[in-house]
Motif scaffolding. Structure first.
Motif, short mmCIF file in Angstrom:
data_model
loop_
_atom_site.label_atom_id
_atom_site.label_comp_id
_atom_site.label_asym_id
_atom_site.label_seq_id
_atom_site.Cartn_x
_atom_site.Cartn_y
_atom_site.Cartn_z
N GLN A 134 0.82 -1.20 0.00
CA GLN A 134 0.00 0.00 0.00
C GLN A 134 0.86 1.26 0.00
O GLN A 134 0.56 2.24 -0.69
N GLN A 135 1.94 1.25 0.76
CA GLN A 135 2.85 2.40 0.79
C GLN A 135 3.52 2.60 -0.56
O GLN A 135 3.69 3.73 -1.02
N ILE A 136 3.92 1.51 -1.19
CA ILE A 136 4.57 1.60 -2.50
C ILE A 136 3.62 2.20 -3.53
O ILE A 136 4.01 3.04 -4.35
N ILE A 137 2.37 1.79 -3.49
CA ILE A 137 1.38 2.30 -4.44
C ILE A 137 1.05 3.75 -4.15
O ILE A 137 0.91 4.57 -5.06
N ALA A 138 0.94 4.09 -2.87
CA ALA A 138 0.48 5.43 -2.48
C ALA A 138 1.57 6.48 -2.64
O ALA A 138 1.28 7.63 -3.00
N GLU A 139 2.82 6.14 -2.37
CA GLU A 139 3.90 7.14 -2.38
C GLU A 139 4.27 7.54 -3.81
O GLU A 139 4.19 6.74 -4.73
N ARG A 140 4.69 8.81 -3.96
CA ARG A 140 5.21 9.27 -5.23
C ARG A 140 6.56 8.61 -5.49
O ARG A 140 7.35 8.40 -4.58
N ARG A 141 6.82 8.30 -6.74
CA ARG A 141 8.04 7.54 -7.07
C ARG A 141 9.30 8.34 -6.73
O ARG A 141 10.30 7.77 -6.31
N ASP A 142 9.25 9.66 -6.95
CA ASP A 142 10.42 10.48 -6.63
C ASP A 142 10.73 10.42 -5.14
O ASP A 142 11.89 10.33 -4.73
N ASP A 143 9.67 10.49 -4.30
CA ASP A 143 9.87 10.41 -2.86
C ASP A 143 10.37 9.02 -2.44
O ASP A 143 11.15 8.89 -1.49
N LEU A 144 9.92 8.02 -3.16
CA LEU A 144 10.30 6.65 -2.84
C LEU A 144 11.80 6.41 -3.03
O LEU A 144 12.39 5.59 -2.34
N GLU A 184 -8.62 -5.68 -6.50
CA GLU A 184 -9.84 -5.95 -5.73
C GLU A 184 -9.86 -5.11 -4.46
O GLU A 184 -10.89 -4.56 -4.08
N ARG A 185 -8.71 -5.01 -3.80
CA ARG A 185 -8.64 -4.20 -2.59
C ARG A 185 -8.84 -2.72 -2.92
O ARG A 185 -9.52 -2.00 -2.18
N MET A 186 -8.26 -2.28 -4.02
CA MET A 186 -8.46 -0.88 -4.42
C MET A 186 -9.93 -0.61 -4.74
O MET A 186 -10.47 0.44 -4.37
N ARG A 187 -10.58 -1.57 -5.42
CA ARG A 187 -11.99 -1.39 -5.73
C ARG A 187 -12.83 -1.34 -4.45
O ARG A 187 -13.72 -0.49 -4.32
N SER A 188 -12.52 -2.23 -3.50
CA SER A 188 -13.24 -2.22 -2.24
C SER A 188 -13.02 -0.91 -1.47
O SER A 188 -13.95 -0.36 -0.88
N GLU A 189 -11.79 -0.43 -1.53
CA GLU A 189 -11.48 0.84 -0.86
C GLU A 189 -12.25 2.00 -1.49
O GLU A 189 -12.80 2.85 -0.79
N ARG A 190 -12.30 2.01 -2.82
CA ARG A 190 -13.04 3.08 -3.49
C ARG A 190 -14.53 2.98 -3.21
O ARG A 190 -15.21 4.00 -3.04
N GLU A 191 -15.06 1.77 -3.15
CA GLU A 191 -16.47 1.60 -2.83
C GLU A 191 -16.76 2.06 -1.40
O GLU A 191 -17.80 2.69 -1.15
N ARG A 192 -15.84 1.77 -0.49
CA ARG A 192 -16.03 2.23 0.89
C ARG A 192 -16.02 3.76 0.96
O ARG A 192 -16.86 4.37 1.62
N GLU A 193 -15.07 4.38 0.23
CA GLU A 193 -15.02 5.83 0.21
C GLU A 193 -16.29 6.40 -0.42
O GLU A 193 -16.82 7.42 0.05
N ALA A 194 -16.78 5.74 -1.48
CA ALA A 194 -18.01 6.21 -2.12
C ALA A 194 -19.20 6.13 -1.17
O ALA A 194 -20.03 7.04 -1.11
N ARG A 195 -19.27 5.03 -0.39
CA ARG A 195 -20.36 4.91 0.58
C ARG A 195 -20.26 6.00 1.64
O ARG A 195 -21.28 6.55 2.07
N GLU A 196 -19.04 6.28 2.08
CA GLU A 196 -18.88 7.33 3.08
C GLU A 196 -19.31 8.69 2.55
O GLU A 196 -20.03 9.44 3.22
#
Length: 297
Positions: A134-144, A184-196
């Protein structure tokens, strides 16, 4: 005699030319050089310009000090949670210490690349190993790449005399089995955010609707109160006018009200009233001479 003198002059000029060509050398502005005597460095980091050396016993090695690019092979690394990622990257490096660079690589760029690549691979492996997916996906590549670049730069300056200017990630891919789980986890996360967001929107809508309803009731109550007040004031004013009018001619207004009562009572074709003909209601339907119910029908 003349021929011998000419040969001597020609030979002297040739010797001077050879001496000049082997004694003088030029270092280009994109280069740095080291001077060697029988393979031993006797002068370090020679700057650009025209320089002198002793022929035969001294040699000069020049090195390109521009920023060079090393395109590394795509490698597979494991994250903190032991999930694999495939990373394609490249390195930008530059010679900063010609003496150390010569001693470590003999001035061979290919050898330098072979020494730098495993160090880059090790640095990236350590960096990705301390992060979860999750950190690898979320962080900007330059910062990584900030930490690996700084650590590798310090190490390469000491070992090879080169500076690692930057490490850039061209692409981070996931193996097929990992990709499906991540998506699948990203989709679930987006659906949770959409519900919120949807719940927050509904809550805000209910709040706005409740405020509007409350305001409507307040406005209706105020309007009703105002209407009742005006109606009461009108009725009071009308009663005052009627009272004043009655006081001027009681008999006329009794007659007028009786006419209105007759009109309202006999307005429909099917209307029928059962009343005593001598009732005071028919007072003005009898002879005008009859008053107060004392006359005849």
């Amino acid at each position: 005699m003349v021929n011998n003198r000419s040969l001597i002059i020609v030979g002297g000029l040739a010797a001077v030319a050879w001496l000049a060509s082997n004694s003088l050398y030029v270092v280009d502005e994109t280069q740095r050089a080291v001077k060697l005597r029988f393979g031993e460095v006797i002068e370090e980091n020679i700057p650009p310009g025209l320089h002198f050396k002793v022929p035969i016993t001294q040699t000069v090695r020049k090195f390109d000090t521009r920023v060079l690019t090393l395109d590394t092979d795509a490698s597979r690394y494991l994250t903190l949670e032991q999930k694999a990622v495939i990373v394609d990257s490249y390195v930008m490096w530059q010679v900063v210490n010609p003496t150390r660079y010569y001693e470590a690589t003999a001035g061979d760029e290919m050898m330098a690349a072979r020494l730098i690549q495993p160090r880059v691979d090790e640095s990236l492996r350590n960096e990705f190993g301390r992060l979860d997916l999750q950190q690898i996906i979320a962080e900007r590549r330059d910062d990584l790449m900030i930490r690996p670049t700084e650590e590798l730069d310090a190490l390469m300056r000491e070992e090879l005399g080169v500076s690692v200017r930057d490490i850039r990630v061209k692409r981070i891919d996931l193996p097929q089995d990992v990709s499906a789980a991540v998506f699948e986890r990203m989709r679930s996360e987006r659906e949770r955010e959409a519900r919120e967001w949807r719940a927050q929107g509904q809550e805000e809508a209910e709040r706005i609707r409740a405020n509007a309803d409350r305001r409507r009731h307040v406005l209706l109550a105020q309007a009703t109160e105002r209407a009742e007040t005006l109606r009461g004031e009108g009725d009071a004013e009308a009663a005052a006018i009627f009272s004043e009018a009655y006081g001027q001619d009681l008999e006329f207004f009794a007659f007028w009200r009786s006419l209105n009562a007759y009109r309202d009572s006999f307005d429909g074709e099917q209307d029928m009233l059962v009343l005593d003909p001598t009732s005071d209601f028919f007072r003005y339907l009898r002879s005008p001479a009859v008053q107060g119910g004392d006359g005849e029908d």
